[in-house]
Scaffold this motif. Structure first.
Motif, short mmCIF file in Angstrom:
data_model
loop_
_atom_site.label_atom_id
_atom_site.label_comp_id
_atom_site.label_asym_id
_atom_site.label_seq_id
_atom_site.Cartn_x
_atom_site.Cartn_y
_atom_site.Cartn_z
N ALA A 33 0.75 -1.23 0.11
CA ALA A 33 0.14 -0.03 0.08
C ALA A 33 1.06 1.21 -0.03
CB ALA A 33 -0.98 0.04 1.20
N VAL A 34 2.04 1.29 0.70
CA VAL A 34 2.85 2.39 0.83
C VAL A 34 3.40 2.66 -0.64
CG1 VAL A 34 5.12 3.27 1.87
CG2 VAL A 34 3.19 2.38 3.41
N MET A 35 3.76 1.59 -1.32
CA MET A 35 4.55 1.78 -2.45
C MET A 35 3.66 2.24 -3.55
SD MET A 35 7.09 -1.78 -2.25
CE MET A 35 8.19 -1.19 -3.83
N ASN A 36 2.45 1.65 -3.41
CA ASN A 36 1.62 1.97 -4.39
C ASN A 36 0.93 3.49 -4.14
OD1 ASN A 36 1.41 -0.66 -5.86
ND2 ASN A 36 -0.40 -1.21 -4.27
N ASN A 37 0.82 3.87 -2.88
CA ASN A 37 0.52 5.25 -2.70
C ASN A 37 1.51 6.31 -3.22
OD1 ASN A 37 -1.91 4.42 -1.54
ND2 ASN A 37 -1.13 4.62 0.61
N VAL A 38 2.75 5.97 -3.01
CA VAL A 38 3.63 6.79 -3.43
C VAL A 38 3.92 7.03 -4.77
CG1 VAL A 38 6.52 7.19 -3.50
CG2 VAL A 38 5.31 6.36 -1.28
N HIS A 39 3.85 5.84 -5.44
CA HIS A 39 3.69 5.61 -6.98
C HIS A 39 2.59 6.56 -7.66
CE1 HIS A 39 4.08 4.64 -11.03
NE2 HIS A 39 3.21 3.96 -11.15
N GLU A 40 1.37 6.37 -7.16
CA GLU A 40 0.32 7.21 -7.59
C GLU A 40 0.55 8.73 -7.32
OE1 GLU A 40 -3.03 5.72 -5.60
OE2 GLU A 40 -2.98 3.51 -6.60
N LYS A 41 1.01 9.05 -5.90
CA LYS A 41 1.27 10.35 -5.80
C LYS A 41 2.18 11.11 -6.67
CE LYS A 41 2.01 13.27 -1.65
NZ LYS A 41 2.27 13.13 -0.38
N CYS A 42 3.54 10.34 -6.87
CA CYS A 42 4.53 10.98 -7.64
C CYS A 42 4.70 9.92 -9.05
CB CYS A 42 6.03 10.76 -6.74
SG CYS A 42 5.97 12.01 -5.56
N ASN A 43 3.69 9.85 -9.92
CA ASN A 43 3.60 8.97 -10.94
C ASN A 43 4.55 9.42 -11.95
OD1 ASN A 43 1.86 10.78 -12.67
ND2 ASN A 43 0.61 10.63 -10.97
N LYS A 44 4.96 10.83 -12.18
CA LYS A 44 5.87 11.25 -13.08
C LYS A 44 7.37 10.88 -12.79
CE LYS A 44 2.72 15.23 -14.65
NZ LYS A 44 2.80 16.67 -14.74
N TYR A 111 9.55 10.20 1.90
CA TYR A 111 10.04 11.57 2.12
C TYR A 111 10.30 11.97 0.93
CZ TYR A 111 13.41 14.93 3.99
OH TYR A 111 13.75 16.03 4.04
N MET A 112 11.00 11.25 -0.17
CA MET A 112 11.59 11.80 -1.40
C MET A 112 10.39 12.24 -2.26
SD MET A 112 14.66 8.86 -2.28
CE MET A 112 14.69 9.18 -3.80
N CYS A 113 9.46 11.59 -2.18
CA CYS A 113 8.33 12.01 -2.86
C CYS A 113 7.76 13.22 -2.46
CB CYS A 113 7.16 10.99 -2.92
SG CYS A 113 5.42 11.41 -3.67
N ASP A 114 7.40 13.34 -1.24
CA ASP A 114 6.88 14.51 -0.50
C ASP A 114 8.07 15.85 -0.80
OD1 ASP A 114 4.72 13.25 0.41
OD2 ASP A 114 5.56 12.97 2.26
N VAL A 115 8.99 15.53 -0.77
CA VAL A 115 10.17 16.61 -0.91
C VAL A 115 10.08 17.10 -2.41
CG1 VAL A 115 12.52 17.44 -1.08
CG2 VAL A 115 11.67 16.01 0.95
N TYR A 116 10.05 16.29 -3.27
CA TYR A 116 10.13 16.52 -4.71
C TYR A 116 8.80 17.22 -5.19
CZ TYR A 116 11.43 16.08 -9.65
OH TYR A 116 11.68 16.37 -10.84
N LEU A 117 7.80 17.17 -4.33
CA LEU A 117 6.46 17.54 -4.74
C LEU A 117 6.15 19.11 -3.96
CD1 LEU A 117 3.90 14.71 -5.04
CD2 LEU A 117 5.14 15.93 -6.87
N GLY A 118 7.14 19.28 -3.15
CA GLY A 118 7.18 20.51 -2.18
C GLY A 118 6.25 20.31 -1.07
N GLU A 119 5.75 18.95 -0.81
CA GLU A 119 4.67 18.75 0.11
C GLU A 119 5.02 18.62 1.60
OE1 GLU A 119 1.91 16.00 -1.14
OE2 GLU A 119 1.25 16.89 -3.03
N THR A 120 6.46 18.68 1.74
CA THR A 120 7.07 18.39 3.12
C THR A 120 6.83 19.85 4.15
OG1 THR A 120 9.17 19.16 2.56
CG2 THR A 120 8.65 16.80 2.65
#
Length: 488
Positions: A33-44, A111-120
Protein backbone atom coordinates in the motif's frame (compact mmCIF):
# COMPACT_ATOMS: atom_id res chain seq x y z
CA UNK A 1 29.56 -5.09 -11.79
CA UNK A 2 28.83 -2.59 -9.10
CA UNK A 3 30.21 -2.67 -5.56
CA UNK A 4 27.61 -3.74 -2.99
CA UNK A 5 27.79 -2.53 0.61
CA UNK A 6 26.06 -4.05 3.63
CA UNK A 7 24.62 -1.63 6.16
CA UNK A 8 23.63 -2.98 9.57
CA UNK A 9 21.52 -1.46 12.31
CA UNK A 10 20.28 -2.27 15.78
CA UNK A 11 17.33 -4.69 15.86
CA UNK A 12 13.93 -3.30 16.94
CA UNK A 13 10.56 -4.90 17.61
CA UNK A 14 8.31 -6.12 14.78
CA UNK A 15 4.83 -4.57 14.70
CA UNK A 16 2.24 -4.87 11.92
CA UNK A 17 0.04 -2.05 10.67
CA UNK A 18 -2.23 -1.43 7.69
CA UNK A 19 -1.03 2.07 6.76
CA UNK A 20 2.18 4.07 6.71
CA UNK A 21 3.23 4.97 10.21
CA UNK A 22 6.86 5.96 10.80
CA UNK A 23 6.83 4.49 14.30
CA UNK A 24 5.62 0.99 13.37
CA UNK A 25 6.48 -1.86 11.04
CA UNK A 26 4.48 -2.81 7.97
CA UNK A 27 3.32 -6.26 6.92
CA UNK A 28 3.38 -7.29 3.24
CA UNK A 29 0.00 -5.79 2.37
CA UNK A 30 0.77 -2.54 4.17
CA UNK A 31 4.15 -2.35 2.45
CA UNK A 32 2.44 -2.76 -0.94
CA UNK A 33 0.00 0.00 0.00
CA UNK A 34 2.82 2.42 0.84
CA UNK A 35 4.59 1.70 -2.46
CA UNK A 36 1.38 2.04 -4.46
CA UNK A 37 0.49 5.29 -2.71
CA UNK A 38 3.92 6.81 -3.36
CA UNK A 39 3.79 5.76 -7.01
CA UNK A 40 0.31 7.22 -7.51
CA UNK A 41 1.28 10.45 -5.78
CA UNK A 42 4.59 10.88 -7.66
CA UNK A 43 3.71 9.07 -10.88
CA UNK A 44 5.86 11.32 -13.08
CA UNK A 45 9.09 10.49 -11.29
CA UNK A 46 8.42 6.91 -10.12
CA UNK A 47 7.95 3.49 -11.67
CA UNK A 48 6.67 0.41 -9.82
CA UNK A 49 7.70 -3.01 -11.10
CA UNK A 50 8.12 -6.61 -9.98
CA UNK A 51 11.04 -9.00 -10.21
CA UNK A 52 12.24 -10.81 -12.22
CA UNK A 53 13.51 -8.46 -14.90
CA UNK A 54 15.21 -9.26 -18.20
CA UNK A 55 14.37 -12.07 -20.59
CA UNK A 56 15.91 -15.02 -18.81
CA UNK A 57 13.85 -18.18 -18.93
CA UNK A 58 12.63 -20.25 -15.97
CA UNK A 59 13.03 -17.49 -13.39
CA UNK A 60 10.33 -17.66 -10.67
CA UNK A 61 8.02 -14.67 -10.40
CA UNK A 62 7.06 -15.14 -6.74
CA UNK A 63 8.63 -16.16 -3.45
CA UNK A 64 8.14 -19.64 -1.98
CA UNK A 65 4.82 -18.55 -0.46
CA UNK A 66 3.61 -16.69 -3.53
CA UNK A 67 4.60 -13.11 -2.69
CA UNK A 68 6.08 -10.63 -5.16
CA UNK A 69 9.38 -8.80 -4.87
CA UNK A 70 8.37 -5.24 -5.69
CA UNK A 71 10.68 -2.36 -6.60
CA UNK A 72 9.93 1.35 -6.70
CA UNK A 73 12.13 3.50 -8.94
CA UNK A 74 12.74 7.23 -8.65
CA UNK A 75 14.12 9.29 -11.51
CA UNK A 76 13.49 11.84 -14.21
CA UNK A 77 13.20 8.90 -16.61
CA UNK A 78 12.07 6.16 -14.21
CA UNK A 79 10.96 3.53 -16.73
CA UNK A 80 14.18 3.02 -18.66
CA UNK A 81 17.94 3.43 -18.59
CA UNK A 82 19.05 6.82 -19.91
CA UNK A 83 22.58 7.56 -21.05
CA UNK A 84 24.44 9.69 -18.52
CA UNK A 85 22.20 8.71 -15.60
CA UNK A 86 23.68 6.08 -13.25
CA UNK A 87 21.59 3.25 -11.79
CA UNK A 88 21.54 2.85 -7.98
CA UNK A 89 19.75 0.39 -5.71
CA UNK A 90 18.88 -0.15 -2.04
CA UNK A 91 17.73 -3.58 -0.79
CA UNK A 92 16.18 -4.25 2.61
CA UNK A 93 14.97 -7.24 4.62
CA UNK A 94 17.10 -9.99 3.03
CA UNK A 95 16.85 -11.69 6.42
CA UNK A 96 13.18 -11.71 7.31
CA UNK A 97 13.75 -10.89 10.99
CA UNK A 98 16.07 -7.97 10.18
CA UNK A 99 13.36 -5.42 9.71
CA UNK A 100 14.96 -2.02 10.14
CA UNK A 101 16.07 -1.66 6.53
CA UNK A 102 12.58 -2.25 5.16
CA UNK A 103 11.02 0.45 7.32
CA UNK A 104 13.85 2.85 6.61
CA UNK A 105 13.36 2.42 2.85
CA UNK A 106 9.59 2.83 3.04
CA UNK A 107 10.07 6.08 4.90
CA UNK A 108 12.77 7.15 2.45
CA UNK A 109 10.53 6.71 -0.59
CA UNK A 110 7.69 8.55 1.14
CA UNK A 111 9.96 11.42 2.11
CA UNK A 112 11.57 11.70 -1.35
CA UNK A 113 8.17 11.94 -2.99
CA UNK A 114 6.96 14.61 -0.57
CA UNK A 115 10.14 16.67 -0.96
CA UNK A 116 10.04 16.52 -4.76
CA UNK A 117 6.42 17.73 -4.79
CA UNK A 118 7.19 20.40 -2.20
CA UNK A 119 4.65 18.93 0.23
CA UNK A 120 6.88 18.52 3.26
CA UNK A 121 6.28 20.83 6.17
CA UNK A 122 9.94 20.63 7.17
CA UNK A 123 13.12 19.44 5.47
CA UNK A 124 14.79 16.79 7.62
CA UNK A 125 18.53 16.24 7.84
CA UNK A 126 21.28 18.13 6.03
CA UNK A 127 20.12 17.61 2.45
CA UNK A 128 17.85 20.42 1.27
CA UNK A 129 15.15 20.29 -1.39
CA UNK A 130 17.55 21.22 -4.19
CA UNK A 131 19.99 18.42 -3.31
CA UNK A 132 17.22 15.82 -3.17
CA UNK A 133 15.56 16.96 -6.41
CA UNK A 134 18.95 17.04 -8.18
CA UNK A 135 19.65 13.52 -6.95
CA UNK A 136 16.31 12.21 -8.24
CA UNK A 137 16.61 14.03 -11.58
CA UNK A 138 20.14 12.74 -12.22
CA UNK A 139 20.02 9.21 -10.75
CA UNK A 140 17.76 6.22 -11.39
CA UNK A 141 17.16 4.97 -7.84
CA UNK A 142 15.71 1.47 -7.36
CA UNK A 143 14.30 0.62 -3.91
CA UNK A 144 13.42 -2.98 -2.94
CA UNK A 145 12.14 -2.71 0.66
CA UNK A 146 11.80 -6.45 1.27
CA UNK A 147 13.77 -9.20 -0.41
CA UNK A 148 12.35 -11.80 2.00
CA UNK A 149 8.67 -11.04 2.73
CA UNK A 150 8.04 -14.72 3.62
CA UNK A 151 10.71 -14.61 6.31
CA UNK A 152 9.25 -11.36 7.66
CA UNK A 153 5.86 -13.04 8.01
CA UNK A 154 7.39 -15.99 9.86
CA UNK A 155 9.21 -13.60 12.21
CA UNK A 156 6.13 -11.46 12.85
CA UNK A 157 4.04 -14.54 13.71
CA UNK A 158 6.60 -15.34 16.41
CA UNK A 159 6.15 -11.98 18.10
CA UNK A 160 5.44 -13.75 21.42
CA UNK A 161 9.12 -14.71 21.43
CA UNK A 162 10.11 -11.07 21.66
CA UNK A 163 11.11 -9.72 25.07
CA UNK A 164 11.09 -6.00 25.68
CA UNK A 165 11.20 -5.31 21.96
CA UNK A 166 13.63 -8.00 20.80
CA UNK A 167 13.69 -11.72 20.30
CA UNK A 168 14.64 -13.95 23.18
CA UNK A 169 18.26 -15.06 23.19
CA UNK A 170 17.31 -18.52 21.92
CA UNK A 171 14.85 -17.27 19.30
CA UNK A 172 16.76 -14.60 17.39
CA UNK A 173 16.97 -16.68 14.20
CA UNK A 174 13.18 -17.03 13.77
CA UNK A 175 12.27 -15.72 10.31
CA UNK A 176 15.88 -15.12 9.31
CA UNK A 177 15.66 -17.57 6.39
CA UNK A 178 13.05 -17.76 3.65
CA UNK A 179 10.05 -20.10 3.70
CA UNK A 180 12.26 -23.01 2.58
CA UNK A 181 14.52 -22.46 5.57
CA UNK A 182 17.39 -21.15 3.39
CA UNK A 183 19.53 -18.18 4.40
CA UNK A 184 19.32 -16.00 1.28
CA UNK A 185 22.54 -14.20 2.21
CA UNK A 186 24.36 -17.54 1.83
CA UNK A 187 22.48 -18.67 -1.28
CA UNK A 188 24.21 -16.72 -4.03
CA UNK A 189 27.15 -18.09 -6.09
CA UNK A 190 30.44 -17.57 -4.27
CA UNK A 191 31.84 -14.78 -6.42
CA UNK A 192 34.52 -13.87 -3.87
CA UNK A 193 36.04 -17.32 -4.22
CA UNK A 194 35.62 -17.19 -8.01
CA UNK A 195 37.60 -13.97 -8.10
CA UNK A 196 40.30 -15.32 -5.76
CA UNK A 197 40.77 -18.31 -8.06
CA UNK A 198 41.11 -16.07 -11.09
CA UNK A 199 43.17 -13.17 -9.77
CA UNK A 200 46.53 -14.97 -9.90
CA UNK A 201 46.07 -15.93 -13.57
CA UNK A 202 47.46 -13.61 -16.26
CA UNK A 203 44.73 -11.86 -18.17
CA UNK A 204 42.01 -13.01 -15.79
CA UNK A 205 38.48 -11.71 -16.16
CA UNK A 206 37.56 -9.11 -13.57
CA UNK A 207 34.73 -7.13 -15.09
CA UNK A 208 31.50 -9.11 -14.92
CA UNK A 209 29.64 -11.86 -13.19
CA UNK A 210 29.89 -15.39 -14.46
CA UNK A 211 27.57 -16.54 -17.25
CA UNK A 212 24.17 -16.20 -15.67
CA UNK A 213 22.49 -18.92 -17.71
CA UNK A 214 25.25 -21.41 -16.92
CA UNK A 215 25.17 -20.48 -13.23
CA UNK A 216 21.42 -20.87 -13.09
CA UNK A 217 21.63 -24.21 -14.89
CA UNK A 218 24.39 -25.63 -12.70
CA UNK A 219 22.95 -24.37 -9.43
CA UNK A 220 19.26 -24.53 -10.30
CA UNK A 221 18.42 -26.97 -7.53
CA UNK A 222 20.39 -24.96 -4.94
CA UNK A 223 19.18 -21.45 -5.68
CA UNK A 224 16.04 -20.14 -4.04
CA UNK A 225 13.32 -18.27 -5.98
CA UNK A 226 14.30 -14.97 -4.35
CA UNK A 227 17.94 -15.53 -5.29
CA UNK A 228 17.13 -16.23 -8.93
CA UNK A 229 14.97 -13.13 -9.17
CA UNK A 230 17.77 -10.95 -7.75
CA UNK A 231 20.32 -12.50 -10.13
CA UNK A 232 18.14 -11.75 -13.14
CA UNK A 233 17.82 -8.19 -11.83
CA UNK A 234 21.59 -7.73 -11.55
CA UNK A 235 22.09 -8.98 -15.10
CA UNK A 236 19.41 -6.81 -16.68
CA UNK A 237 20.18 -3.39 -15.16
CA UNK A 238 23.73 -1.88 -15.11
CA UNK A 239 23.83 -0.83 -11.46
CA UNK A 240 26.69 1.50 -10.52
CA UNK A 241 26.42 1.41 -6.71
CA UNK A 242 24.28 -0.50 -4.22
CA UNK A 243 23.71 -1.18 -0.54
CA UNK A 244 22.01 -4.06 1.25
CA UNK A 245 20.58 -3.27 4.68
CA UNK A 246 20.88 -5.72 7.58
CA UNK A 247 20.57 -5.72 11.38
CA UNK A 248 23.21 -6.78 13.87
CA UNK A 249 25.43 -3.79 14.55
CA UNK A 250 26.09 -0.24 13.42
CA UNK A 251 28.62 -0.54 10.61
CA UNK A 252 29.05 -0.02 6.87
CA UNK A 253 30.49 -3.30 5.63
CA UNK A 254 32.49 -3.18 2.37
CA UNK A 255 33.75 -6.05 0.17
CA UNK A 256 35.18 -8.60 0.02
CA UNK A 257 33.20 -10.70 2.52
CA UNK A 258 35.31 -13.85 2.38
CA UNK A 259 38.93 -14.19 3.48
CA UNK A 260 41.50 -15.29 0.96
CA UNK A 261 43.22 -17.71 3.37
CA UNK A 262 40.10 -19.34 4.80
CA UNK A 263 40.58 -17.84 8.26
CA UNK A 264 37.69 -16.42 10.28
CA UNK A 265 38.94 -12.84 10.48
CA UNK A 266 41.35 -11.43 7.91
CA UNK A 267 40.90 -8.30 5.76
CA UNK A 268 40.32 -9.00 2.07
CA UNK A 269 39.83 -5.69 0.30
CA UNK A 270 38.56 -5.51 -3.25
CA UNK A 271 40.70 -3.78 -5.93
CA UNK A 272 38.80 -0.50 -5.65
CA UNK A 273 39.19 1.58 -2.52
CA UNK A 274 35.75 0.88 -1.05
CA UNK A 275 36.62 2.34 2.35
CA UNK A 276 35.87 5.89 1.23
CA UNK A 277 32.46 4.88 -0.10
CA UNK A 278 31.65 3.10 3.16
CA UNK A 279 32.66 6.23 5.05
CA UNK A 280 30.25 8.26 2.90
CA UNK A 281 27.56 6.42 4.85
CA UNK A 282 29.16 5.89 8.24
CA UNK A 283 30.47 9.43 8.76
CA UNK A 284 27.05 10.91 7.99
CA UNK A 285 25.35 8.54 10.46
CA UNK A 286 24.48 9.91 13.89
CA UNK A 287 26.32 7.17 15.80
CA UNK A 288 28.02 4.70 13.43
CA UNK A 289 31.48 6.27 13.48
CA UNK A 290 31.27 7.47 17.08
CA UNK A 291 31.87 5.50 20.28
CA UNK A 292 28.69 3.58 21.09
CA UNK A 293 27.64 0.43 22.86
CA UNK A 294 28.52 -2.38 20.42
CA UNK A 295 26.24 -5.34 19.73
CA UNK A 296 29.24 -7.67 19.91
CA UNK A 297 32.90 -7.37 20.87
CA UNK A 298 33.81 -5.15 17.91
CA UNK A 299 34.03 -1.39 18.35
CA UNK A 300 33.65 -0.12 14.80
CA UNK A 301 34.00 3.51 15.85
CA UNK A 302 37.76 2.86 15.81
CA UNK A 303 37.56 2.34 12.01
CA UNK A 304 35.27 5.28 11.25
CA UNK A 305 32.17 3.08 11.47
CA UNK A 306 33.24 0.75 8.66
CA UNK A 307 34.53 -2.80 8.39
CA UNK A 308 35.82 -5.14 5.75
CA UNK A 309 33.40 -8.05 5.42
CA UNK A 310 36.05 -10.74 5.62
CA UNK A 311 37.33 -9.30 8.90
CA UNK A 312 33.93 -9.32 10.64
CA UNK A 313 31.15 -11.67 11.65
CA UNK A 314 27.51 -11.09 12.51
CA UNK A 315 25.72 -11.60 15.82
CA UNK A 316 22.18 -10.95 17.13
CA UNK A 317 20.93 -7.44 17.56
CA UNK A 318 20.35 -5.37 20.67
CA UNK A 319 17.27 -4.60 22.73
CA UNK A 320 16.82 -0.87 22.29
CA UNK A 321 14.65 0.74 19.62
CA UNK A 322 16.80 3.47 18.03
CA UNK A 323 15.62 6.56 16.25
CA UNK A 324 16.52 4.94 12.99
CA UNK A 325 15.33 7.58 10.59
CA UNK A 326 17.07 10.47 12.35
CA UNK A 327 20.27 8.44 12.54
CA UNK A 328 20.31 7.44 8.89
CA UNK A 329 18.66 10.14 6.79
CA UNK A 330 21.91 11.98 6.00
CA UNK A 331 23.73 8.72 5.30
CA UNK A 332 21.06 7.49 2.89
CA UNK A 333 21.37 10.55 0.68
CA UNK A 334 25.14 10.81 1.05
CA UNK A 335 25.59 7.23 -0.14
CA UNK A 336 23.28 7.67 -3.13
CA UNK A 337 25.45 10.58 -4.23
CA UNK A 338 28.39 8.15 -4.46
CA UNK A 339 26.94 6.96 -7.78
CA UNK A 340 28.24 10.29 -9.14
CA UNK A 341 31.91 10.14 -8.16
CA UNK A 342 34.70 9.45 -10.64
CA UNK A 343 34.05 9.56 -14.37
CA UNK A 344 31.34 8.63 -16.83
CA UNK A 345 30.89 8.99 -20.57
CA UNK A 346 29.85 7.50 -23.86
CA UNK A 347 31.53 5.16 -26.32
CA UNK A 348 31.25 6.88 -29.67
CA UNK A 349 31.16 4.36 -32.51
CA UNK A 350 31.15 4.62 -36.32
CA UNK A 351 27.85 4.76 -38.12
CA UNK A 352 26.46 1.29 -38.63
CA UNK A 353 27.87 -0.20 -35.42
CA UNK A 354 25.22 -0.14 -32.74
CA UNK A 355 26.47 0.34 -29.13
CA UNK A 356 25.35 -3.11 -28.03
CA UNK A 357 27.52 -4.85 -30.61
CA UNK A 358 30.77 -3.29 -29.39
CA UNK A 359 30.91 -3.18 -25.60
CA UNK A 360 33.91 -1.25 -24.24
CA UNK A 361 36.05 -2.46 -21.35
CA UNK A 362 37.32 0.46 -19.25
CA UNK A 363 40.68 -0.15 -17.56
CA UNK A 364 42.05 2.40 -15.08
CA UNK A 365 45.54 2.91 -13.69
CA UNK A 366 46.32 5.57 -11.11
CA UNK A 367 49.49 7.46 -11.96
CA UNK A 368 52.29 6.35 -9.66
CA UNK A 369 50.84 2.88 -9.11
CA UNK A 370 52.68 -0.10 -10.66
CA UNK A 371 49.59 -1.77 -12.12
CA UNK A 372 46.06 -0.94 -13.25
CA UNK A 373 43.22 -1.34 -10.77
CA UNK A 374 42.16 -4.96 -11.12
CA UNK A 375 38.53 -4.12 -11.82
CA UNK A 376 37.56 -3.18 -15.34
CA UNK A 377 34.00 -2.09 -15.99
CA UNK A 378 31.96 -2.49 -19.17
CA UNK A 379 29.89 0.02 -21.09
CA UNK A 380 26.15 -0.59 -21.23
CA UNK A 381 24.19 -1.82 -24.22
CA UNK A 382 23.26 1.78 -25.00
CA UNK A 383 26.90 2.86 -25.08
CA UNK A 384 27.50 4.72 -21.80
CA UNK A 385 29.77 3.76 -18.89
CA UNK A 386 30.32 4.74 -15.24
CA UNK A 387 33.59 4.35 -13.32
CA UNK A 388 33.62 5.23 -9.61
CA UNK A 389 37.02 6.66 -8.64
CA UNK A 390 38.57 8.55 -5.75
CA UNK A 391 40.48 11.77 -6.43
CA UNK A 392 43.70 11.45 -8.40
CA UNK A 393 45.38 11.37 -11.82
CA UNK A 394 44.52 8.33 -13.93
CA UNK A 395 45.44 6.72 -17.21
CA UNK A 396 42.09 5.46 -18.55
CA UNK A 397 41.97 2.98 -21.41
CA UNK A 398 38.86 1.91 -23.32
CA UNK A 399 39.03 -1.22 -25.48
CA UNK A 400 36.40 -2.61 -27.82
CA UNK A 401 36.25 -6.06 -29.43
CA UNK A 402 33.90 -6.76 -32.28
CA UNK A 403 33.49 -8.91 -35.36
CA UNK A 404 33.81 -6.97 -38.60
CA UNK A 405 31.81 -7.62 -41.77
CA UNK A 406 34.35 -10.21 -42.87
CA UNK A 407 33.92 -12.09 -39.60
CA UNK A 408 37.35 -11.08 -38.36
CA UNK A 409 37.87 -10.16 -34.73
CA UNK A 410 38.90 -6.55 -34.21
CA UNK A 411 40.16 -4.72 -31.15
CA UNK A 412 40.68 -0.99 -30.79
CA UNK A 413 42.16 0.87 -27.81
CA UNK A 414 41.67 4.50 -26.84
CA UNK A 415 43.54 6.16 -23.94
CA UNK A 416 43.05 9.37 -21.97
CA UNK A 417 44.80 11.06 -19.07
CA UNK A 418 42.16 12.15 -16.54
CA UNK A 419 42.39 14.22 -13.37
CA UNK A 420 39.53 13.21 -11.06
CA UNK A 421 38.41 15.92 -8.64
CA UNK A 422 35.18 14.82 -7.02
CA UNK A 423 32.92 17.64 -5.87
CA UNK A 424 30.97 17.00 -2.66
CA UNK A 425 27.41 15.96 -3.49
CA UNK A 426 27.78 16.76 -7.16
CA UNK A 427 24.92 15.60 -9.36
CA UNK A 428 27.23 14.51 -12.15
CA UNK A 429 30.54 12.73 -12.49
CA UNK A 430 33.22 14.14 -14.79
CA UNK A 431 32.37 13.34 -18.41
CA UNK A 432 35.08 11.48 -20.37
CA UNK A 433 33.98 10.19 -23.78
CA UNK A 434 35.94 7.79 -25.98
CA UNK A 435 35.83 8.30 -29.74
CA UNK A 436 36.05 5.17 -31.88
CA UNK A 437 34.50 6.72 -34.99
CA UNK A 438 37.80 6.41 -36.88
CA UNK A 439 38.73 2.81 -36.19
CA UNK A 440 41.89 2.86 -38.32
CA UNK A 441 43.45 5.76 -36.41
CA UNK A 442 45.24 4.80 -33.17
CA UNK A 443 44.85 7.19 -30.26
CA UNK A 444 46.94 6.90 -27.10
CA UNK A 445 47.24 9.78 -24.63
CA UNK A 446 50.76 9.55 -23.18
CA UNK A 447 50.59 12.73 -21.09
CA UNK A 448 50.36 10.71 -17.87
CA UNK A 449 51.98 7.49 -19.03
CA UNK A 450 53.23 5.38 -16.12
CA UNK A 451 56.47 3.45 -16.01
CA UNK A 452 54.21 0.45 -16.34
CA UNK A 453 52.31 0.57 -19.65
CA UNK A 454 49.86 -2.20 -20.37
CA UNK A 455 51.15 -4.01 -23.46
CA UNK A 456 47.75 -5.46 -24.38
CA UNK A 457 49.29 -8.79 -25.23
CA UNK A 458 47.19 -10.46 -27.94
CA UNK A 459 46.73 -13.76 -26.12
CA UNK A 460 45.93 -12.08 -22.82
CA UNK A 461 43.46 -9.75 -24.46
CA UNK A 462 41.63 -12.64 -26.06
CA UNK A 463 41.25 -14.21 -22.63
CA UNK A 464 40.91 -11.01 -20.63
CA UNK A 465 38.32 -9.34 -22.80
CA UNK A 466 36.31 -12.44 -23.55
CA UNK A 467 33.27 -10.33 -24.32
CA UNK A 468 31.53 -12.04 -27.20
CA UNK A 469 29.31 -14.14 -24.93
CA UNK A 470 28.54 -10.99 -22.98
CA UNK A 471 27.52 -9.09 -26.09
CA UNK A 472 25.02 -11.74 -26.99
CA UNK A 473 23.77 -12.44 -23.47
CA UNK A 474 23.52 -8.84 -22.38
CA UNK A 475 23.57 -6.48 -25.31
CA UNK A 476 22.30 -8.31 -28.37
CA UNK A 477 18.71 -9.51 -28.90
CA UNK A 478 18.24 -12.50 -26.63
CA UNK A 479 15.99 -14.51 -28.92
CA UNK A 480 18.69 -15.44 -31.39
CA UNK A 481 21.15 -18.30 -31.09
CA UNK A 482 24.74 -18.08 -32.25
CA UNK A 483 26.16 -21.56 -32.76
CA UNK A 484 29.69 -20.23 -33.33
CA UNK A 485 29.91 -18.91 -29.77
CA UNK A 486 27.38 -21.38 -28.33
CA UNK A 487 25.42 -18.59 -26.70
CA UNK A 488 22.13 -16.85 -27.19
Amino acid sequence: MDTVFILTFLLPVILATTGFNPTQHHDYEAMEAVMNNVHEKCNKITHLYELPTGTFEDIPSTTVNGRKLKVLVFGKHPTEHTNGIPEFKYIGNMHGNEVTGKELLLRLMTYMCDVYLGETTEIEGNFDMKHIKDLIDNTRIHILPSMNPDGWQIASESVDNYQNGVLGSDKWTVGRANANGKDLNRNFPDLDNLYYNLEAKPGHRNNHLDRVRQVLKNLSSELEPETKMIMSWLHSIPFVASANMHNGDLVANYPFDKTRDGSSHSPAKCPDNSTEMAEAYSLQHADMAKPHKPCDTNDFSKTEGTTNGAAWYSVPGASELPKIWEQNINSLFSFMYQAHIGIKGEIQLPEGIRPGSAIAAIRVQKVGEPKPIDHDILSTESGDYYRLLENGLYNVNATIHFMDRNDNEQKIVRSKCVQVDNQLYSKSAQVVNFDFTQLDEPYIDESCKNEYQDSYDEDQLRQYYDLMWFLRNYAAPRNTYDSKYNVY
